[in-house]
Design a protein around this motif. Structure first.
Motif, PDB file in Angstrom:
ATOM      1  N   GLU A  15       0.227 -32.258  17.815  1.00 28.04           N
ATOM      2  CA  GLU A  15      -0.042 -32.354  16.382  1.00 28.04           C
ATOM      3  C   GLU A  15       1.020 -31.551  15.642  1.00 28.04           C
ATOM      4  N   PRO A  16       1.158 -31.748  14.342  1.00 27.49           N
ATOM      5  CA  PRO A  16       2.190 -31.005  13.609  1.00 27.49           C
ATOM      6  C   PRO A  16       1.979 -29.498  13.681  1.00 27.49           C
ATOM      7  N   VAL A  17       3.084 -28.777  13.871  1.00 26.38           N
ATOM      8  CA  VAL A  17       3.057 -27.318  13.871  1.00 26.38           C
ATOM      9  C   VAL A  17       3.912 -26.817  12.710  1.00 26.38           C
ATOM     10  N   ASP A  18       3.614 -25.591  12.306  1.00 28.63           N
ATOM     11  CA  ASP A  18       4.324 -24.979  11.193  1.00 28.63           C
ATOM     12  C   ASP A  18       5.512 -24.189  11.733  1.00 28.63           C
ATOM     13  N   PRO A  19       6.742 -24.575  11.414  1.00 27.33           N
ATOM     14  CA  PRO A  19       7.901 -23.859  11.944  1.00 27.33           C
ATOM     15  C   PRO A  19       7.951 -22.397  11.495  1.00 27.33           C
ATOM     16  N   LEU A  20       7.342 -22.081  10.363  1.00 28.87           N
ATOM     17  CA  LEU A  20       7.335 -20.697   9.874  1.00 28.87           C
ATOM     18  C   LEU A  20       6.400 -19.804  10.690  1.00 28.87           C
ATOM     19  N   SER A  21       5.539 -20.414  11.512  1.00 24.18           N
ATOM     20  CA  SER A  21       4.587 -19.641  12.302  1.00 24.18           C
ATOM     21  C   SER A  21       5.132 -19.235  13.675  1.00 24.18           C
ATOM     22  N   VAL A  22       6.316 -19.691  14.032  1.00 23.48           N
ATOM     23  CA  VAL A  22       6.864 -19.423  15.359  1.00 23.48           C
ATOM     24  C   VAL A  22       7.075 -17.930  15.579  1.00 23.48           C
ATOM     25  N   ASN A  23       6.558 -17.453  16.709  1.00 19.29           N
ATOM     26  CA  ASN A  23       6.805 -16.079  17.168  1.00 19.29           C
ATOM     27  C   ASN A  23       7.543 -16.205  18.498  1.00 19.29           C
ATOM     28  N   ILE A  24       8.857 -16.206  18.438  1.00 29.23           N
ATOM     29  CA  ILE A  24       9.690 -16.495  19.611  1.00 29.23           C
ATOM     30  C   ILE A  24       9.464 -15.508  20.745  1.00 29.23           C
ATOM     31  N   THR A  25       9.043 -14.292  20.445  1.00 29.39           N
ATOM     32  CA  THR A  25       8.829 -13.294  21.501  1.00 29.39           C
ATOM     33  C   THR A  25       7.626 -13.641  22.372  1.00 29.39           C
ATOM     34  N   ARG A  26       6.881 -14.680  22.007  1.00 35.57           N
ATOM     35  CA  ARG A  26       5.731 -15.111  22.796  1.00 35.57           C
ATOM     36  C   ARG A  26       6.078 -16.288  23.715  1.00 35.57           C
ATOM     37  N   PHE A  27       7.377 -16.653  23.776  1.00 36.60           N
ATOM     38  CA  PHE A  27       7.861 -17.734  24.646  1.00 36.60           C
ATOM     39  C   PHE A  27       8.549 -17.130  25.867  1.00 36.60           C
ATOM     40  N   ILE A  28       8.251 -17.672  27.047  1.00 39.77           N
ATOM     41  CA  ILE A  28       8.825 -17.184  28.300  1.00 39.77           C
ATOM     42  C   ILE A  28       9.454 -18.359  29.051  1.00 39.77           C
ATOM     43  N   MET A  29      10.735 -18.226  29.399  1.00 43.93           N
ATOM     44  CA  MET A  29      11.402 -19.213  30.262  1.00 43.93           C
ATOM     45  C   MET A  29      11.216 -18.755  31.704  1.00 43.93           C
ATOM     46  N   ALA A  73      17.053 -22.202  34.659  1.00 42.82           N
ATOM     47  CA  ALA A  73      17.679 -23.081  33.665  1.00 42.82           C
ATOM     48  C   ALA A  73      19.102 -23.490  34.044  1.00 42.82           C
ATOM     49  N   THR A  74      19.234 -23.976  35.273  1.00 45.68           N
ATOM     50  CA  THR A  74      20.496 -24.585  35.686  1.00 45.68           C
ATOM     51  C   THR A  74      20.328 -26.096  35.870  1.00 45.68           C
ATOM     52  N   SER A  75      19.087 -26.557  35.829  1.00 43.84           N
ATOM     53  CA  SER A  75      18.758 -27.980  35.909  1.00 43.84           C
ATOM     54  C   SER A  75      17.324 -28.155  35.418  1.00 43.84           C
ATOM     55  N   VAL A  76      16.889 -29.391  35.306  1.00 40.90           N
ATOM     56  CA  VAL A  76      15.512 -29.651  34.892  1.00 40.90           C
ATOM     57  C   VAL A  76      14.528 -29.101  35.943  1.00 40.90           C
ATOM     58  N   ASN A  77      14.981 -29.001  37.190  1.00 39.31           N
ATOM     59  CA  ASN A  77      14.110 -28.558  38.281  1.00 39.31           C
ATOM     60  C   ASN A  77      13.748 -27.078  38.234  1.00 39.31           C
ATOM     61  N   ASN A  78      14.497 -26.266  37.497  1.00 36.68           N
ATOM     62  CA  ASN A  78      14.178 -24.836  37.422  1.00 36.68           C
ATOM     63  C   ASN A  78      14.125 -24.341  35.975  1.00 36.68           C
ATOM     64  N   THR A  79      13.634 -25.232  35.105  1.00 37.54           N
ATOM     65  CA  THR A  79      13.498 -24.895  33.688  1.00 37.54           C
ATOM     66  C   THR A  79      12.046 -25.130  33.276  1.00 37.54           C
ATOM     67  N   TYR A  80      11.317 -24.031  33.131  1.00 42.11           N
ATOM     68  CA  TYR A  80       9.898 -24.070  32.776  1.00 42.11           C
ATOM     69  C   TYR A  80       9.652 -23.155  31.584  1.00 42.11           C
ATOM     70  N   LEU A  81       8.583 -23.441  30.851  1.00 44.94           N
ATOM     71  CA  LEU A  81       8.231 -22.640  29.684  1.00 44.94           C
ATOM     72  C   LEU A  81       6.746 -22.306  29.722  1.00 44.94           C
ATOM     73  N   SER A  82       6.444 -21.035  29.523  1.00 45.42           N
ATOM     74  CA  SER A  82       5.063 -20.617  29.296  1.00 45.42           C
ATOM     75  C   SER A  82       5.042 -19.907  27.950  1.00 45.42           C
ATOM     76  N   LEU A  83       3.869 -19.679  27.430  1.00 46.96           N
ATOM     77  CA  LEU A  83       3.785 -18.971  26.161  1.00 46.96           C
ATOM     78  C   LEU A  83       2.455 -18.278  26.010  1.00 46.96           C
ATOM     79  N   TYR A  84       2.480 -17.240  25.205  1.00 49.70           N
ATOM     80  CA  TYR A  84       1.266 -16.508  24.880  1.00 49.70           C
ATOM     81  C   TYR A  84       0.601 -17.173  23.681  1.00 49.70           C
ATOM     82  N   SER A  85      -0.704 -16.986  23.579  1.00 50.35           N
ATOM     83  CA  SER A  85      -1.438 -17.479  22.422  1.00 50.35           C
ATOM     84  C   SER A  85      -0.781 -16.960  21.142  1.00 50.35           C
TER      85      SER A  85
END
Length: 126
Positions: A15-29, A73-85
């Motif tokens: 669903e649509p998300v608000d770009p102004l709400s992004v907290n990048i420190t809650r994203f983990i590669m 992140a050297t290929s699609v095979n080792n590029t994953y993303l998790s995130l905090y609430s």
């Protein structure tokens, strides 16, 4: 998807998300689901209107940390993303639920860095 030539991380939501709400420190590669080889993102630029597609332009620091890792992140095979609430919220300010490292989402596409390095500065000492 992750494009290391442009340092763009493109995310698609249900669903649509608000770009102004992004907290990048809650994203983990991550290298894989449940991996200890991970990088917590620290800075990115987000532009555009609310949408189901969000494009994050990673900071040079984050992009370089990812590129120097060598196993993540050297290929699609080792590029994953998790995130905090609360990493992002929808247009009604409802925060996204966390995605744990064991449930991390694999990138659907990956573009490696093909950009040539650029000399930023130099010193000359005599």
């Amino acid at each position: 998807s992750l494009n290391l030539s442009t340092n763009e991380l493109t995310l698609t939501f249900g669903e649509p998300v608000d770009p102004l709400s992004v907290n990048i420190t809650r994203f983990i590669m991550l290298q894989s689901r449940g991996s200890n080889n991970s990088i917590q993102l620290s800075s990115a630029t987000v532009t555009g209107p609310p949408s189901t597609i969000l494009i994050l332009v990673l900071s040079a620091v984050d992009a370089n940390v990812i590129k120097l890792n060598g196993k993540l992140a050297t290929s699609v095979n080792n590029t994953y993303l998790s995130l905090y609430s609360g990493a992002v919220s929808d247009t009604f300010r409802v925060p996204i639920a966390s995605i744990t490292s064991t449930s991390a989402i694999q990138a659907c596409s990956f573009i490696n860095d093909t950009a040539s390095p650029k000399l930023i500065s130099f010193e000359f000492t005599m």
